[in-house]
Design a protein around this motif. Sequence first.
Motif, PDB file in Angstrom:
ATOM      1  N   GLN A  95     -27.951 -46.531 -56.562  1.00 34.33           N
ATOM      2  CA  GLN A  95     -28.535 -46.628 -57.779  1.00 34.33           C
ATOM      3  C   GLN A  95     -27.753 -47.844 -58.396  1.00 34.33           C
ATOM      4  O   GLN A  95     -28.231 -48.152 -59.619  1.00 34.33           O
ATOM      5  CB  GLN A  95     -28.840 -45.656 -58.731  1.00 34.33           C
ATOM      6  CG  GLN A  95     -29.638 -44.707 -58.065  1.00 34.33           C
ATOM      7  CD  GLN A  95     -31.254 -45.214 -57.784  1.00 34.33           C
ATOM      8  OE1 GLN A  95     -31.836 -45.822 -58.389  1.00 34.33           O
ATOM      9  NE2 GLN A  95     -31.591 -45.134 -56.435  1.00 34.33           N
ATOM     10  N   MET A  96     -26.372 -48.220 -58.003  1.00 34.49           N
ATOM     11  CA  MET A  96     -25.733 -49.155 -58.630  1.00 34.49           C
ATOM     12  C   MET A  96     -26.098 -50.429 -58.071  1.00 34.49           C
ATOM     13  O   MET A  96     -26.657 -50.590 -56.850  1.00 34.49           O
ATOM     14  CB  MET A  96     -24.576 -49.031 -58.281  1.00 34.49           C
ATOM     15  CG  MET A  96     -23.812 -47.588 -59.085  1.00 34.49           C
ATOM     16  SD  MET A  96     -21.939 -47.393 -58.412  1.00 34.49           S
ATOM     17  CE  MET A  96     -21.591 -45.876 -59.514  1.00 34.49           C
ATOM     18  N   THR A  97     -25.710 -51.531 -58.724  1.00 33.83           N
ATOM     19  CA  THR A  97     -25.958 -52.939 -58.387  1.00 33.83           C
ATOM     20  C   THR A  97     -24.993 -53.175 -57.293  1.00 33.83           C
ATOM     21  O   THR A  97     -24.086 -52.492 -56.980  1.00 33.83           O
ATOM     22  CB  THR A  97     -25.906 -53.916 -59.474  1.00 33.83           C
ATOM     23  OG1 THR A  97     -24.482 -53.856 -59.973  1.00 33.83           O
ATOM     24  CG2 THR A  97     -26.932 -53.702 -60.686  1.00 33.83           C
ATOM     25  N   ALA A  98     -25.244 -54.475 -56.504  1.00 28.59           N
ATOM     26  CA  ALA A  98     -24.442 -54.861 -55.565  1.00 28.59           C
ATOM     27  C   ALA A  98     -22.896 -55.026 -56.286  1.00 28.59           C
ATOM     28  O   ALA A  98     -21.764 -54.549 -55.672  1.00 28.59           O
ATOM     29  CB  ALA A  98     -24.810 -56.100 -54.866  1.00 28.59           C
ATOM     30  N   LEU A  99     -23.048 -55.517 -57.331  1.00 31.84           N
ATOM     31  CA  LEU A  99     -21.544 -56.063 -58.203  1.00 31.84           C
ATOM     32  C   LEU A  99     -20.836 -54.529 -58.481  1.00 31.84           C
ATOM     33  O   LEU A  99     -19.739 -54.487 -57.953  1.00 31.84           O
ATOM     34  CB  LEU A  99     -21.932 -56.737 -59.290  1.00 31.84           C
ATOM     35  CG  LEU A  99     -20.894 -56.909 -60.212  1.00 31.84           C
ATOM     36  CD1 LEU A  99     -19.615 -57.902 -59.585  1.00 31.84           C
ATOM     37  CD2 LEU A  99     -21.201 -57.634 -61.546  1.00 31.84           C
ATOM     38  N   GLU A 100     -21.633 -53.497 -58.956  1.00 34.09           N
ATOM     39  CA  GLU A 100     -20.940 -52.431 -59.113  1.00 34.09           C
ATOM     40  C   GLU A 100     -20.366 -51.705 -57.878  1.00 34.09           C
ATOM     41  O   GLU A 100     -19.601 -50.960 -58.030  1.00 34.09           O
ATOM     42  CB  GLU A 100     -22.038 -51.416 -59.995  1.00 34.09           C
ATOM     43  CG  GLU A 100     -22.462 -51.976 -61.384  1.00 34.09           C
ATOM     44  CD  GLU A 100     -23.792 -51.374 -62.047  1.00 34.09           C
ATOM     45  OE1 GLU A 100     -23.946 -51.245 -63.138  1.00 34.09           O
ATOM     46  OE2 GLU A 100     -24.575 -50.722 -61.170  1.00 34.09           O
ATOM     47  N   ASN A 101     -21.061 -51.690 -56.950  1.00 35.59           N
ATOM     48  CA  ASN A 101     -20.550 -50.947 -55.681  1.00 35.59           C
ATOM     49  C   ASN A 101     -19.136 -51.651 -55.216  1.00 35.59           C
ATOM     50  O   ASN A 101     -18.586 -50.878 -54.577  1.00 35.59           O
ATOM     51  CB  ASN A 101     -21.618 -51.374 -54.607  1.00 35.59           C
ATOM     52  CG  ASN A 101     -22.588 -50.209 -54.292  1.00 35.59           C
ATOM     53  OD1 ASN A 101     -22.159 -49.027 -53.774  1.00 35.59           O
ATOM     54  ND2 ASN A 101     -23.879 -50.198 -54.852  1.00 35.59           N
ATOM     55  N   ARG A 129     -13.394 -60.733 -58.838  1.00 32.99           N
ATOM     56  CA  ARG A 129     -12.929 -60.432 -57.642  1.00 32.99           C
ATOM     57  C   ARG A 129     -14.177 -59.863 -56.836  1.00 32.99           C
ATOM     58  O   ARG A 129     -14.328 -60.304 -55.658  1.00 32.99           O
ATOM     59  CB  ARG A 129     -11.772 -59.381 -57.350  1.00 32.99           C
ATOM     60  CG  ARG A 129     -11.321 -59.144 -56.048  1.00 32.99           C
ATOM     61  CD  ARG A 129     -10.977 -60.263 -55.069  1.00 32.99           C
ATOM     62  NE  ARG A 129     -10.809 -60.030 -53.753  1.00 32.99           N
ATOM     63  CZ  ARG A 129     -10.806 -60.753 -52.604  1.00 32.99           C
ATOM     64  NH1 ARG A 129     -11.287 -61.941 -52.869  1.00 32.99           N
ATOM     65  NH2 ARG A 129     -10.440 -60.425 -51.605  1.00 32.99           N
ATOM     66  N   ALA A 130     -14.760 -58.840 -57.611  1.00 35.04           N
ATOM     67  CA  ALA A 130     -15.995 -58.768 -56.799  1.00 35.04           C
ATOM     68  C   ALA A 130     -17.316 -59.600 -56.361  1.00 35.04           C
ATOM     69  O   ALA A 130     -17.881 -59.520 -55.290  1.00 35.04           O
ATOM     70  CB  ALA A 130     -16.688 -57.442 -57.867  1.00 35.04           C
ATOM     71  N   MET A 131     -17.317 -60.671 -57.379  1.00 39.40           N
ATOM     72  CA  MET A 131     -18.071 -61.827 -57.156  1.00 39.40           C
ATOM     73  C   MET A 131     -17.682 -62.441 -55.996  1.00 39.40           C
ATOM     74  O   MET A 131     -18.427 -62.943 -55.235  1.00 39.40           O
ATOM     75  CB  MET A 131     -18.434 -62.461 -58.337  1.00 39.40           C
ATOM     76  CG  MET A 131     -19.333 -61.936 -59.401  1.00 39.40           C
ATOM     77  SD  MET A 131     -20.919 -61.576 -58.795  1.00 39.40           S
ATOM     78  CE  MET A 131     -21.603 -63.321 -58.309  1.00 39.40           C
TER      79      MET A 131
END
Length: 253
Positions: A95-101, A129-131
């Motif tokens: 349920q989290m976005t790719a970025l949130e994961n 950094r996540a991006m």
Amino acid sequence: MTTEYALEARGLGRKFGAFWAVKDVDLKVRRGSIHAMIGPNGAGKTTCFNLLTKTLQPSTGSIILNGEDISRLRTSDVATQGMARSFQISATFTQMTALENVRVALQAGKGTAYRFWRPLGSIAHLNTRAMELLENVGLQDSAGVAASDLSYGKKRALEIATTLALDPQVMLLDEPTAGMGHEDIEPITELIRKVSVGRTVLIVEHNLSVVSSLSDRITVLQAGQILTEGNYAEVSSDERVIAAYMGGVEDAL
């Protein structure tokens, strides 16, 4: 690092009751290489993988990571020693976005993942950094998409991104192309090749075309023990391996 091998198993074994799922395994994974572990169903690959990552405790033997004995460490401690793994079944927060994961994985690496009451602004610096990690795996355009809405191939790419967020020196990938259609296998294979630069990778994989294109060295398990080891040409022409696969390896060439 001064040691030639990033990961070693010495006399590794795991017994369930009277049954040895893995017995007397001696494994050396050369630093900076991609090392594959293959074998027919029931060969003990997953058990061996779980022992190396400390998901299971060994009954016998020892595990050496970067020259240090990690045999008695907990699973959570292994990641701090520079080793991380992915799983055969995608392990993302759906349920989290790719970025949130990826951001959660970055928080875990920094020891802040479970401080729930901190304001979101306090972790905003992790977004950059996540991006970067999402871009590394080709998911920059899916940053805002829920993991549940990603294609299967993109879910596997996201899992690799979350693994990379821990900045591991040694990556263990469990069946990274399992369940994939042909259109997803080649991109994931290329992704593994890309992220392996500067790292050591141990991979369990059934798809022998993936193994042949990626691996520097291959270990073949049968009945919980090492049957043989070598490069793809050596392993695929070994009559014992052909017999173990009942013709599967020969037919795959």
